[in-house]
Design an enzyme around this catalytic site. Structure first.
Site, PDB file in Angstrom:
ATOM      1  N   LYS A 165      21.106  24.381  46.814  1.00  0.00           N
ATOM      2  CA  LYS A 165      22.140  24.107  47.200  1.00  0.00           C
ATOM      3  C   LYS A 165      22.493  22.984  48.123  1.00  0.00           C
ATOM      4  O   LYS A 165      22.238  23.136  49.347  1.00  0.00           O
ATOM      5  CB  LYS A 165      22.864  25.530  47.712  1.00  0.00           C
ATOM      6  CG  LYS A 165      24.390  25.710  47.438  1.00  0.00           C
ATOM      7  CD  LYS A 165      25.401  24.569  48.280  1.00  0.00           C
ATOM      8  CE  LYS A 165      25.461  24.801  49.717  1.00  0.00           C
ATOM      9  NZ  LYS A 165      26.454  24.074  50.283  1.00  0.00           N
ATOM     10  N   SER A 219      23.230  24.955  61.108  1.00  0.00           N
ATOM     11  CA  SER A 219      23.566  25.309  62.196  1.00  0.00           C
ATOM     12  C   SER A 219      23.013  26.905  62.359  1.00  0.00           C
ATOM     13  O   SER A 219      22.640  27.852  61.625  1.00  0.00           O
ATOM     14  CB  SER A 219      24.804  25.260  62.430  1.00  0.00           C
ATOM     15  OG  SER A 219      25.339  26.520  61.633  1.00  0.00           O
ATOM     16  N   GLU A 241      15.409  26.403  59.848  1.00  0.00           N
ATOM     17  CA  GLU A 241      15.388  25.529  60.766  1.00  0.00           C
ATOM     18  C   GLU A 241      16.867  25.088  61.193  1.00  0.00           C
ATOM     19  O   GLU A 241      17.434  24.498  60.474  1.00  0.00           O
ATOM     20  CB  GLU A 241      14.567  24.319  60.255  1.00  0.00           C
ATOM     21  CG  GLU A 241      14.317  23.141  61.050  1.00  0.00           C
ATOM     22  CD  GLU A 241      15.110  22.185  61.342  1.00  0.00           C
ATOM     23  OE1 GLU A 241      16.151  21.982  62.212  1.00  0.00           O
ATOM     24  OE2 GLU A 241      15.202  21.240  60.305  1.00  0.00           O
ATOM     25  N   CYS A 275      18.963  17.226  64.104  1.00  0.00           N
ATOM     26  CA  CYS A 275      18.521  18.356  64.817  1.00  0.00           C
ATOM     27  C   CYS A 275      17.834  18.413  66.103  1.00  0.00           C
ATOM     28  O   CYS A 275      17.810  19.146  66.990  1.00  0.00           O
ATOM     29  CB  CYS A 275      18.080  19.519  63.798  1.00  0.00           C
ATOM     30  SG  CYS A 275      16.601  19.003  62.844  1.00  0.00           S
ATOM     31  N   GLU A 372      25.059  21.836  71.050  1.00  0.00           N
ATOM     32  CA  GLU A 372      24.424  20.973  70.133  1.00  0.00           C
ATOM     33  C   GLU A 372      25.876  20.073  69.763  1.00  0.00           C
ATOM     34  O   GLU A 372      26.797  20.529  68.773  1.00  0.00           O
ATOM     35  CB  GLU A 372      23.733  21.536  68.933  1.00  0.00           C
ATOM     36  CG  GLU A 372      23.358  20.478  68.038  1.00  0.00           C
ATOM     37  CD  GLU A 372      22.650  20.931  66.783  1.00  0.00           C
ATOM     38  OE1 GLU A 372      21.555  20.217  66.546  1.00  0.00           O
ATOM     39  OE2 GLU A 372      22.780  21.881  66.138  1.00  0.00           O
TER      40      GLU A 372
END
Length: 474
Positions: A165, A219, A241, A275, A372
């Site tokens: 996906k 996220s 991750e 990230c 973040e």
């Protein structure tokens, strides 16, 4: 192998350089995930892929990689149009690297071995490493090609079948890769790409009773939902991750030019949509003022512009939502009392461009320090001693990466072992390699991609035991 979707719905995919529509893409939903998982299940339970010798899988994977090499220009173009990534970087680095990731794991496909066990009783035993089954792979939008193959390559080598996906913001290259997979000779049902939205297609994949594993990059907030869905369904294994707020510690013996270059690379590369971005830069106080002066001068070299232009170093944020999120954090920083050292404004009248932005005079409780941002925004802090620097580096809920700039081996060794993060870069940044495992501590997730560790999560360990009669040996 993209499916013909049941409801016939489509969604727009946008060019972040202009905000205009590139194309309409089929929108997969729960029914389409059911079909894709069904195809992957049949291919795993009855198809040839898991039953091929590893060398045969490797041969097809090498052909897949060769086809990618033949289409570098088109694939780099798709990721630039869809994600705002630098075309020159995609053509020279990202797309060649994904072909090499395929080749790396193809080389492991015929080296998946168990062990013979020395038992304490009169038993003979050995382990088998078997493919885990049908895997769901959920890909982020910031590195659509890289992350596709970081997940697909080891799953293929292991003999798994999969449903991919891609992020709804960046489906185009994933659909092209599905086409190339078929051309390479990967059997039907092994790779199924379903474009769609996270709350519908993604949620259906993570909660599906016929999926044996989910690997998700994205996220922390969504990562929690993935774990909940896995627990509430069939207890499928999960690897995550997730987000980061990575520190870069610059010690007073550092080369200031090198340190400033690394600091800007760490947060401006890929317009900060990384990230592991080194978004918290911690500088030892003896060199702080000189470092700030050098940093501001070098920040001017990071030209913001059309990612197809060879002089551009910073392209647009991926979409309007991400652009507005980054701009809102910049406004938060101003309101909370941080000093805007440079940048902080839109960089074009059209498209989602933001100036490289650096804040100083920040405190630990500010949102721009804690959260973040996922954009070209750096927060700059000073520290006194090594212990202060370590304490500040670890003062985050995340633990994905960290950087250290120093000429002292003792400093590098002590600090690298003291920071709770999955990868530590010393006098470098973004030093990724297929051999090097990558993943996080704390709220940055668990499980590792890349390296042989990245292959293991797509394998099950089975123990086989039989009695041993009249052996002349213990």
């Amino acid at each position: 192998m993209n499916l013909n979707f049941v409801a016939g719905k489509t969604f727009e995919t946008i060019d972040p350089r202009t905000g205009e529509t590139i194309a309409r893409v089929s929108e997969g939903d729960k029914e389409d995930i059911d079909l894709a998982v069904g195809a992957a299940r049949r291919a795993f339970d009855h198809g040839p892929w898991p039953r091929l010798p590893g060398a045969a899988r490797a041969k097809i994977m090498h052909k897949f990689a060769d086809l990618i090499d033949q289409h570098i220009e088109e694939l780099a173009t798709l990721d630039t149009l869809n994600a705002g990534k630098l075309f020159s970087w995609g053509k020279a680095v990202d797309i060649p690297s994904v072909a090499n990731t395929l080749r790396y794991f193809a080389g492991a496909a015929d080296k998946i071995h168990g062990q013979v066990l020395k038992m304490s009783r009169e038993l003979h035993a050995y382990t088998l490493l078997e493919p885990i089954g049908v895997v769901g792979l959920i890909i982020p939008w910031n590195f659509p090609s890289t992350m596709f193959f970081v997940k697909v390559s080891p799953a293929l080598a292991a003999g798994c079948t999969m449903v991919v996906k891609p992020a709804e913001q960046t489906p185009l290259s994933a659909l092209f890769y599905a086409h190339l997979a078929k051309e390479a000779g990967i059997p039907d049902g092994v790779i199924n790409v379903v474009s769609g939205y996270g709350p519908t297609a993604g949620a259906a994949l993570t909660s599906h009773m016929n999926v044996d594993k989910v690997s998700f990059t994205g996220s922390t907030e969504v990562g929690r939902k993935v774990m909940q869905a896995a627990a509430a369904s069939n207890l499928k294994t999960v690897s995550l991750e997730l987000g980061g707020k990575s520190p870069l510690l610059i010690f007073d013996d550092a080369d200031i030019d090198q340190a400033a270059d690394l600091a800007l690379l760490g947060v401006m590369h890929n317009k900060g949509e990384v990230c592991v971005a080194g978004s918290r830069v911690l500088v030892q106080e003896a060199i702080y003022d000189e470092f700030v002066k050098t940093l501001v001068e070098k920040a001017k070299e990071w030209v913001v512009g059309d990612p197809f232009h060879p002089n551009s170093r910073v392209g647009p944020q991926v979409d309007k939502k991400q652009y507005e999120k980054v701009m809102s954090y910049i406004e938060h920083g101003k309101r909370e009392g941080a000093t805007l050292l440079t940048g902080g404004k839109p960089a074009a009248k059209k498209g989602y461009y933001i100036e490289p932005t650096v804040f100083t005079d920040v405190t630990d409780d500010m949102m721009i320090v804690k959260d973040e941002i996922f954009g070209p925004v750096m927060v700059l802090m000073k520290f006194k001693t090594m212990e202060d620097g370590i304490r500040a580096a670890n003062n985050t809920r995340y633990g994905l990466a960290a950087g250290i700039v120093t000429k002292s081996l003792d400093t590098a060794n002590t600090v690298s072992r003291s920071i709770r993060a999955g990868v530590i870069w010393i006098n470098c940044y973004f030093a990724f390699d297929n051999d090097c495992p990558f993943g996080g501590y704390k709220s940055s997730g668990f499980g590792r991609d890349e390296g042989m560790v990245g292959l293991q999560k797509y394998l099950q360990v089975k123990s086989v035991v039989t009695p041993l009669y009249n052996s002349p040996w213990q």
